[in-house]
Design an enzyme around this catalytic site. Structure first.
Site, PDB file in Angstrom:
ATOM      1  N   SER A 131      47.697  36.981  40.415  1.00 38.81           N
ATOM      2  CA  SER A 131      47.133  36.722  41.733  1.00 38.81           C
ATOM      3  C   SER A 131      48.028  37.284  42.822  1.00 38.81           C
ATOM      4  O   SER A 131      49.252  37.246  42.726  1.00 38.81           O
ATOM      5  CB  SER A 131      46.942  35.227  41.965  1.00 38.81           C
ATOM      6  OG  SER A 131      46.446  34.991  43.268  1.00 38.81           O
ATOM      7  N   LYS A 185      44.077  30.888  36.010  1.00 38.68           N
ATOM      8  CA  LYS A 185      43.769  31.855  37.076  1.00 38.68           C
ATOM      9  C   LYS A 185      42.354  31.634  37.600  1.00 38.68           C
ATOM     10  O   LYS A 185      42.098  31.736  38.809  1.00 38.68           O
ATOM     11  CB  LYS A 185      43.914  33.279  36.540  1.00 38.68           C
ATOM     12  CG  LYS A 185      43.498  34.389  37.529  1.00 38.68           C
ATOM     13  CD  LYS A 185      44.231  34.316  38.845  1.00 38.68           C
ATOM     14  CE  LYS A 185      44.130  35.577  39.665  1.00 38.68           C
ATOM     15  NZ  LYS A 185      42.807  36.125  39.914  1.00 38.68           N
ATOM     16  N   HIS A 188      42.519  28.699  39.856  1.00 40.99           N
ATOM     17  CA  HIS A 188      43.160  29.172  41.093  1.00 40.99           C
ATOM     18  C   HIS A 188      42.130  29.812  42.012  1.00 40.99           C
ATOM     19  O   HIS A 188      42.063  29.529  43.206  1.00 40.99           O
ATOM     20  CB  HIS A 188      44.269  30.177  40.748  1.00 40.99           C
ATOM     21  CG  HIS A 188      44.734  31.014  41.906  1.00 40.99           C
ATOM     22  ND1 HIS A 188      44.014  32.080  42.397  1.00 40.99           N
ATOM     23  CD2 HIS A 188      45.842  30.920  42.692  1.00 40.99           C
ATOM     24  CE1 HIS A 188      44.648  32.617  43.416  1.00 40.99           C
ATOM     25  NE2 HIS A 188      45.768  31.926  43.615  1.00 40.99           N
ATOM     26  N   ASN A 189      41.306  30.689  41.445  1.00 40.34           N
ATOM     27  CA  ASN A 189      40.305  31.380  42.262  1.00 40.34           C
ATOM     28  C   ASN A 189      39.239  30.420  42.770  1.00 40.34           C
ATOM     29  O   ASN A 189      38.728  30.578  43.879  1.00 40.34           O
ATOM     30  CB  ASN A 189      39.663  32.503  41.456  1.00 40.34           C
ATOM     31  CG  ASN A 189      40.572  33.706  41.320  1.00 40.34           C
ATOM     32  OD1 ASN A 189      41.784  33.599  41.487  1.00 40.34           O
ATOM     33  ND2 ASN A 189      40.013  34.849  41.015  1.00 40.34           N
ATOM     34  N   GLU A 192      40.679  28.758  45.638  1.00 39.07           N
ATOM     35  CA  GLU A 192      40.684  29.762  46.709  1.00 39.07           C
ATOM     36  C   GLU A 192      39.328  29.801  47.418  1.00 39.07           C
ATOM     37  O   GLU A 192      39.265  29.857  48.658  1.00 39.07           O
ATOM     38  CB  GLU A 192      41.024  31.124  46.106  1.00 39.07           C
ATOM     39  CG  GLU A 192      41.047  32.291  47.069  1.00 39.07           C
ATOM     40  CD  GLU A 192      41.250  33.592  46.328  1.00 39.07           C
ATOM     41  OE1 GLU A 192      40.435  34.524  46.519  1.00 39.07           O
ATOM     42  OE2 GLU A 192      42.210  33.683  45.529  1.00 39.07           O
TER      43      GLU A 192
END
Length: 482
Positions: A131, A185, A188-189, A192
């Site tokens: 990232s 990940k 995480h996105n 986000e």
């Protein structure tokens, strides 16, 4: 071919791959081999950056031959069939003990499948979340590798050399086995997505209800970035709002079509959270908000029949402060939901994921890097088994202190006709957890009535069903599997 050997190679030299290769080459001790399906792209990279000392190859065979054993190659190609094709090429040529790392935005289910298929060959397959975008790839990203513990002994020092550094620590950790890196990940996105939506709602409230122009809102965000809301996304939001369109002289934000795109990881987060039975309403609403924005026909149809809109409520100078508190409380919920999904995923797939370490590696390099993450690190250091971040003393206090403002903002938005799906869903989630009794009892009654789905009682153990179509007596039974 030169006799020189590389300790690391990169396959796929689009912007992310090229920047990652340059980052690797800039670190002492690394010699980097590069390969791209089209030679022109490789030639362009080595011509523009001779200082990197790349070992460039025109064929996959030469690329493999240029790697020192045990070989380590990072794949940076488009997720899906392209990744499978490169993996297949490398597996045919690699030997037991070699490492293939997929640094793209792969679906973690694909990573689990690939690792399972490749493992019998003795080759290590490592799915890794990266990232930070183009800038992070070049100057230091947050890196989330999965794969085996053995492979991390080789990869760990290399990845640590190129990762972002936060408070003296490289933003990389061995997340867990097989697909754990790509799973984290993905989450995480998803976070986000939620964070960006909440910031967009804060902007909309300050503009439509608060009456501020984009440049003034930029000043507000700049001020927020000096305090508890400090983050990369708040920082860049201020920069976007300051921008003026050269062609029209209008604020940049006013000349951009209001239809938000999506590349899939937010959707994957919601889909997998549903499979795991984890409520991630903040992330889901962010995904849905982008979907709504991208339905111009439906929007135009409703606008054509809606003649009256609610009158915008009057607010005073304290409104911006209320919005900041509502934004912070909603962010706490979004992160709490994201970490709940990580916990559930780790349990289902057998991963040993250290939540505090995940928060640590997100403090630098990645898109959601923020001061806020230090508080999450502290929360898990104090109690690694908390049921939700919302019970951690720091966050419980922050939400309690901002709750009144949060409610004022959501109610003002509703009365003014300004959509705040992120703020309002986060508040409803908080209220659901805080409520001693929920209407789910009635839902269970309905389910039992039409489908004999059974229910439990508050006053004694067991599973029960009422004979709704008969004399309505209650019987003890086995749990429904439906």
């Amino acid at each position: 071919m030169s006799d020189q050997k590389a300790n690391i190679g990169v396959v796929g030299l689009a912007v992310m791959g090229s920047n990652l290769a340059r980052n690797l080459a800039s670190r002492e001790g690394n010699t980097v081999a590069v390969y791209n399906r089209t030679w022109a792209r490789t030639e362009e990279l080595i011509t523009e950056h001779p200082e990197a000392g790349f070992i460039a190859s025109e064929s996959i065979d030469d690329f493999v031959a240029s790697l020192a054993t045990p070989r380590t190659a990072i794949i940076m190609v488009q997720a899906g069939k392209g990744t499978d094709a490169v993996i297949s090429q490398l597996v045919e040529r690699f030997e037991p003990g070699d490492i293939i790392m997929d640094g793209g935005n792969a679906n973690f289910h694909d990573t689990i499948r690939r690792e399972k298929e490749i493992s019998p060959t003795g080759i290590h397959f490592v799915g890794t979340g990266i990232s930070g975008g183009e800038e992070g790839a070049l100057n230091g990203p947050s890196i989330m590798p999965g794969g085996s513990v053995e492979s991390y002994k080789t990869l760990g020092p290399i990845l640590a050399s190129i990762a972002a550094v936060a408070e003296g620590e490289p933003c990389v950790t061995h997340v867990g086995t097989d697909g754990a890196g790509h799973f984290v990940k993905m989450i995480h996105n998803g976070i986000e997505y939620a964070d960006m939506q909440l910031i967009a709602e804060a902007y909309d409230l300050l503009r439509r209800v608060g009456g501020l122009e984009p440049s003034a809102i930029a000043d507000v965000f700049t001020e927020w970035n000096k305090g508890y809301l400090e983050s990369y996304l708040i920082e860049i939001t201020a920069e976007v709002l300051k921008q003026t369109d050269a062609a029209t002289g209008k604020p940049f934000v006013d000349i951009v079509l209001d239809e938000a795109g999506s590349k899939g990881t937010g959707v994957w987060t919601v889909q997998n959270a549903l499979d795991l039975g984890v409520p991630v309403g903040g992330i889901a609403e962010a995904v849905f908000a982008r979907a709504v924005s991208s339905k111009p026909a439906q929007r135009a149809a409703v606008q054509s029949v809606v003649t009256d809109r609610p009158e915008v409520q009057g607010v005073d100078a304290s409104f911006a402060d209320d919005v900041s508190k509502a934004l912070y409380a909603s962010k706490v919920v979004a992160y709490a939901q994201g970490f709940d999904a990580i916990i559930a995923g780790a349990e289902k797939y057998g991963w040993q994921i250290d939540k505090g370490n995940i928060a640590k590696i997100w403090r630098g390099g990645c898109i959601i890097r923020a001061q806020f993450l230090n508080r999450i690190v502290d929360a898990y250091a104090e109690n690694a088994n908390i049921a939700t971040l919302l019970e951690a003393p720091y966050f419980a206090k922050a939400v309690a202190e901002g709750e009144a403002a949060w409610r004022r903002v959501v109610s003002t938005a509703a009365l003014s006709g300004v959509p705040v799906p992120g703020f309002s869903s986060a508040l409803s989630y908080f209220d659901s957890l805080a409520q001693k009794r929920l209407p789910a009892a009635l839902v269970q009654g309905q389910r039992d009535f039409f489908g004999a789905h059974t229910y439990k009682r508050v006053d004694k153990p067991g599973v029960f069903h009422t004979l709704w179509s008969g004399d309505r007596t209650e019987i003890e039974t086995e749990p429904s599997t439906h």
